[in-house]
Design an enzyme around this catalytic site. Structure first.
Site, mmCIF file in Angstrom:
data_model
loop_
_atom_site.group_PDB
_atom_site.id
_atom_site.type_symbol
_atom_site.label_atom_id
_atom_site.label_comp_id
_atom_site.label_asym_id
_atom_site.label_seq_id
_atom_site.Cartn_x
_atom_site.Cartn_y
_atom_site.Cartn_z
ATOM 1 N N HIS A 122 0.877 -1.181 0.000
ATOM 2 C CA HIS A 122 0.000 0.000 0.000
ATOM 3 C C HIS A 122 0.911 1.228 0.000
ATOM 4 O O HIS A 122 1.472 1.576 1.037
ATOM 5 C CB HIS A 122 -0.892 -0.039 1.242
ATOM 6 C CG HIS A 122 -1.865 1.092 1.352
ATOM 7 N ND1 HIS A 122 -3.236 0.901 1.357
ATOM 8 C CD2 HIS A 122 -1.687 2.427 1.477
ATOM 9 C CE1 HIS A 122 -3.842 2.065 1.497
ATOM 10 N NE2 HIS A 122 -2.918 3.009 1.569
ATOM 11 N N CYS A 175 -3.302 11.626 4.174
ATOM 12 C CA CYS A 175 -3.367 11.151 5.550
ATOM 13 C C CYS A 175 -3.544 12.349 6.465
ATOM 14 O O CYS A 175 -2.682 13.220 6.525
ATOM 15 C CB CYS A 175 -2.103 10.395 5.939
ATOM 16 S SG CYS A 175 -2.136 9.834 7.658
#
Length: 300
Positions: A207, A240
């Site tokens: 990922h 994020c």
């Protein structure tokens, strides 16, 4: 090591991508996105997350999205369920596969979910127990595997310990996430070499975020290590909220283009995937982050 003949892509755009958007995204637009992704041939789509809208406002309405999508035979429509309450809501919505997440960094774990790594794993025990009772498969995520915005470098041995714990709890697959996108091909190979001693490579996934422009190189390095599952996000959506400056996930379109060029089968129609990415990008009022989609657009 020879490259795999087939790679499975886990599309995380509708969840990991959209959860970081500041502007509201309607249920209708989310449903259209998921349907477009499944029409493009993606076999695994993370549709949403069953978390408190207080913490992740964009994931409100995940149950309605699951109710509205066209669920195609053979496609896995999954959801993130960080706690027992989330799993119960997912079960009520008819979700057949879920994911849980832990961090490889203590500081990130505290900033992200307000508890230690060890405590986060304890929290998952009732989730795993109920999932097993209901026949629901659970996928595990480990974040900050190549670096943390607070702790800096992260030891691959620490990543291996967390990944092994998730596997022991019952996660059938562990996705290793370069949350802030600092990894390079060399330390990616080292990571999978170390973690692969405790968790078989066929149960590992990559990922990668593209903050430093290394995501595709890191995927190629992972392929050389025998990894054949990768998370990606249509149009490069994502980021994020706990890592300043971290950009989106690697764009699904760019990953498919890379794999097509290597002769690796994905089952994904690149043209239809580009269409889905351009559609959600227009909805969000900005250009797609996929280099392949932008290049195709200029060439036409």
């Amino acid at each position: 090591m020879s490259l795999p003949s087939h790679v499975r892509l886990v599309e995380v755009g509708p969840r990991d991508g959209l959860q970081n958007e500041k502007q509201p995204v309607s249920v209708t637009d989310k449903v259209r996105l998921v349907d477009g992704l499944s029409a493009a041939g993606l076999g695994y789509i993370e549709v949403g997350s069953f978390v408190s809208p207080k913490w992740v406002p964009q994931m409100a309405g995940s149950a309605e999205v699951f109710a509205g999508i066209e669920q195609r035979t053979g496609v896995v429509y999954a959801a993130l369920t960080p706690n027992l309450k989330g799993l119960e809501a997912a079960i009520e919505a008819g979700v057949k596969e879920v994911a849980v997440f832990a961090a490889a960094s203590e500081s990130f774990s505290q900033r992200n979910i307000n508890c230690s790594i060890a405590h986060s794993l304890v929290r998952f025990e009732p989730v795993m127990e109920l999932a097993q009772q209901r026949g629901i498969r659970v996928r595990g995520y480990v974040s900050c595997v190549l670096g943390c915005p607070y702790d800096g470098d992260v030891s691959p041995h620490q990543v291996a310990a967390v990944a092994f714990a998730l596997q022991a709890m019952g996660c059938y697959e562990i996705s290793l996430g370069d949350t802030i996108g600092v990894g390079t091909a060399g330390n990616v190979r080292q990571l999978f070499e170390v973690v692969g001693r405790d968790v078989p490579r066929e149960r590992l996934a990559g990922h990668f975020h593209d903050t430093y422009g290394q995501a595709l190189a890191n995927i190629y390095a992972s392929l050389l290590e025998g990894v054949a599952v990768f998370d990606s996000s249509v149009a490069g959506l994502g980021g994020c909220p706990y890592a300043k400056g971290a950009t989106g996930n690697v764009a699904s379109e760019d990953v498919v283009y890379l794999l097509d060029g290597l002769g690796i089968e994905t089952g994904v129609d690149l043209s239809r995937l580009i269409e889905a990415g351009q559609r959600i990008s227009r909805t969000l009022g900005r250009e797609t982050a996929s280099r392949v989609a932008r290049a195709r657009s200029v060439a036409q």
